[in-house]
Scaffold this active site. Structure first.
Site, PDB file in Angstrom:
ATOM      1  N   TYR A 134       0.820  -1.223   0.000  1.00  0.00           N
ATOM      2  CA  TYR A 134       0.000   0.000   0.000  1.00  0.00           C
ATOM      3  C   TYR A 134       0.848   1.266   0.000  1.00  0.00           C
ATOM      4  O   TYR A 134       0.307   2.366   0.064  1.00  0.00           O
ATOM      5  CB  TYR A 134      -0.918   0.025   1.225  1.00  0.00           C
ATOM      6  CG  TYR A 134      -2.102  -0.899   1.084  1.00  0.00           C
ATOM      7  CD1 TYR A 134      -1.916  -2.271   1.028  1.00  0.00           C
ATOM      8  CD2 TYR A 134      -3.391  -0.398   1.004  1.00  0.00           C
ATOM      9  CE1 TYR A 134      -2.985  -3.127   0.896  1.00  0.00           C
ATOM     10  CE2 TYR A 134      -4.472  -1.254   0.874  1.00  0.00           C
ATOM     11  CZ  TYR A 134      -4.263  -2.613   0.822  1.00  0.00           C
ATOM     12  OH  TYR A 134      -5.329  -3.458   0.687  1.00  0.00           O
ATOM     13  N   LYS A 201       3.692 -14.289   5.516  1.00  0.00           N
ATOM     14  CA  LYS A 201       3.962 -15.276   4.459  1.00  0.00           C
ATOM     15  C   LYS A 201       5.486 -15.342   4.317  1.00  0.00           C
ATOM     16  O   LYS A 201       6.051 -15.213   3.221  1.00  0.00           O
ATOM     17  CB  LYS A 201       3.270 -14.823   3.160  1.00  0.00           C
ATOM     18  CG  LYS A 201       3.291 -15.816   2.034  1.00  0.00           C
ATOM     19  CD  LYS A 201       2.271 -16.932   2.179  1.00  0.00           C
ATOM     20  CE  LYS A 201       2.446 -17.967   1.092  1.00  0.00           C
ATOM     21  NZ  LYS A 201       1.632 -19.169   1.287  1.00  0.00           N
ATOM     22  N   ASP A 233      -2.336 -17.943   4.431  1.00  0.00           N
ATOM     23  CA  ASP A 233      -3.332 -18.814   3.784  1.00  0.00           C
ATOM     24  C   ASP A 233      -3.967 -19.765   4.808  1.00  0.00           C
ATOM     25  O   ASP A 233      -5.183 -19.977   4.811  1.00  0.00           O
ATOM     26  CB  ASP A 233      -2.742 -19.585   2.581  1.00  0.00           C
ATOM     27  CG  ASP A 233      -1.279 -19.936   2.746  1.00  0.00           C
ATOM     28  OD1 ASP A 233      -0.656 -19.464   3.707  1.00  0.00           O
ATOM     29  OD2 ASP A 233      -0.749 -20.699   1.929  1.00  0.00           O
ATOM     30  N   ASP A 257      -6.018  -5.989   5.489  1.00  0.00           N
ATOM     31  CA  ASP A 257      -7.177  -5.496   4.743  1.00  0.00           C
ATOM     32  C   ASP A 257      -8.077  -6.672   4.372  1.00  0.00           C
ATOM     33  O   ASP A 257      -9.293  -6.648   4.585  1.00  0.00           O
ATOM     34  CB  ASP A 257      -6.680  -4.773   3.479  1.00  0.00           C
ATOM     35  CG  ASP A 257      -7.777  -3.956   2.833  1.00  0.00           C
ATOM     36  OD1 ASP A 257      -8.854  -3.805   3.448  1.00  0.00           O
ATOM     37  OD2 ASP A 257      -7.569  -3.456   1.711  1.00  0.00           O
TER      38      ASP A 257
END
Ligand code: NAD
Length: 367
Positions: A134, A201, A233, A257
């Site tokens: 972002y 991740k 995930d 988000d």
């Protein structure tokens, strides 16, 4: 002459776009009722951002709006429409970066009366708000800059990026990672939460998410609250199968988000999901949902997310009694299910203003 003896809080109100003006005006009415009940007043200062501001000032985030927030330090904001894949960059992202509103706090709690597949959900996503994908550093495909970056990456890593690719940067700093994880642990401590889960991740993004994770581990050592790590995930799967196992979830910007929208789906949808963007100096409270253009101007949007954001705002400014009255009144109306909007599956849906009036009535009737 005796002056006005009521204590007063200056708050900036940014109506926003789409359903924004309807839900923020609902939140304002309920805050005024709670303030009146508790012997204080709110001095609202209107400011504009987004498409509404572009029409009025010729820019989407006018200096007047930033100045107003810097003066009063607290704002209640409606959602802002951001063109997809073109046009101006997100005003929300810019606001969060310019005011260093580094922590985005998004509670997801299942309220009585709301239909859901789950029996218990009560968690809070704490999202880093200033960096990650972002950061807004992107290079369009086929430009000199993106071609240069493709050559640079090949030279430094030996890895080929496909010609004609667009490139985006994902900056993650140790500073911002430690700061957001400290915030999450402090939040857990002051809200008697039982666990902090850091989401990442880092198995794939060893340097960026790796740094976030390393920072989280180092901060966690200074707190007693139990800490765990989860790959993003797997976190998604865990949340939809056993959300009751999670409490405070802290993550970099993009995962935060996505996970917070997922969590709002667990507890009845975006119409019920509040949020606060909090920094050292300023705080901006807003519903998690967007401007929902298809519902705009129809007096049918659920005002609860904006009202519950106002509850967070009242807590933040120290008006805890008013905050809890407003929350109780809102939850009572939702539980009863008679004067609620379409998304709460009432037999006969009420309008935004009818639901708001019912909440105001409950506050006025509070002993
Ligand atoms: P959205 O949240 O506006 O709407 C998605 C769906 O959720 C709606 O169609 C509606 O069914 C439901 N919904 C949302 N709010 C509701 C409410 N208060 N009451 C009842 N139902 C509600 O998401 P979108 O359609 O993806 O985005 C629309 C615009 O909003 C885009 O321009 C996007 O960039 C912007 N947006 C802004 C913010 C923000 O300002 N903080 C956040 C998210 C999206």
């Amino acid at each position: 002459m005796i002056g006005n003896l009521l204590r007063s809080h200056g708050i900036v109100l940014i109506p926003g776009d789409g359903i924004g003006p309807e839900v923020t005006s609902a939140a304002k009415a309920t805050v005024d009722a709670a303030a009146h009940k508790n012997g204080f007043e709110v001095d609202w200062e209107y400011a504009y951002a987004g498409m509404t501001a572009e029409k009025k000032y010729g820019e989407v985030l006018p200096k007047e709006t930033l100045d107003a927030i810097m003066r009063s330090r607290t704002a209640l904001k409606g959602p802002i429409t951001t063109p997809i894949g073109e046009g101006f960059r997100s005003v929300n992202v810019e606001l969060r970066q310019r005011l260093d509103l580094f922590a985005n706090v998004r509670p997801a709690k299942l309220f009585a009366g709301v239909r859901s597949r789950y029996s218990k959900v009560d968690l809070v996503v704490v999202r880093e708000n200033t960096e990650d994908l972002y950061a807004g550093i992107e290079f369009e495909s086929e430009t000199t800059a993106s071609k240069e970056l493709i050559r640079f990456a090949k030279k430094r890593t030996g890895k080929a990026i496909r010609e004609g690719s667009a490139i985006g940067f994902k900056p993650i700093s140790g500073f911002a990672s430690r700061r957001i994880v400290r915030f999450a642990f402090d939040y857990a401590k002051s809200n008697r939460r039982k666990k902090v889960t850091a989401v990442h991740k880092a198995n794939i993004m060893k340097f960026t998410d790796g740094l976030f994770l390393k920072s989280a581990r180092s901060v966690a050592k200074n707190y007693r609250t139990p800490f765990e790590e989860m790959i993003v995930d797997n976190m998604c799967m865990q949340l939809v199968t056993k959300p009751e196992l999670y409490d405070v979830i802290v993550c970099p910007n993009l995962y935060g988000d996505i996970l917070s929208d997922l969590c709002s789906g667990l507890v009845g949808g975006l119409g019920l999901a509040p949020s606060g963007n909090i920094g050292e100096r300023y705080a901006v409270f807003e519903p998690t949902h967007g401007s929902a253009p298809k519902h705009a101007g129809k007096n049918e949007a659920d005002p609860a997310a904006a009202i519950l954001s106002a509850v967070m705002m009242l807590e933040h400014i120290g008006e805890k009694r008013a905050a809890s009255q407003l929350e109780r009144a809102t939850l009572a109306v939702i539980k009863e299910g008679k004067k609620v909007t379409y998304d709460l599956r009432a037999a006969r849906p009420s309008s935004t203003t009818q639901m708001t009036a019912e909440i105001v009535k409950r506050i006025e009737g509070t002993g």
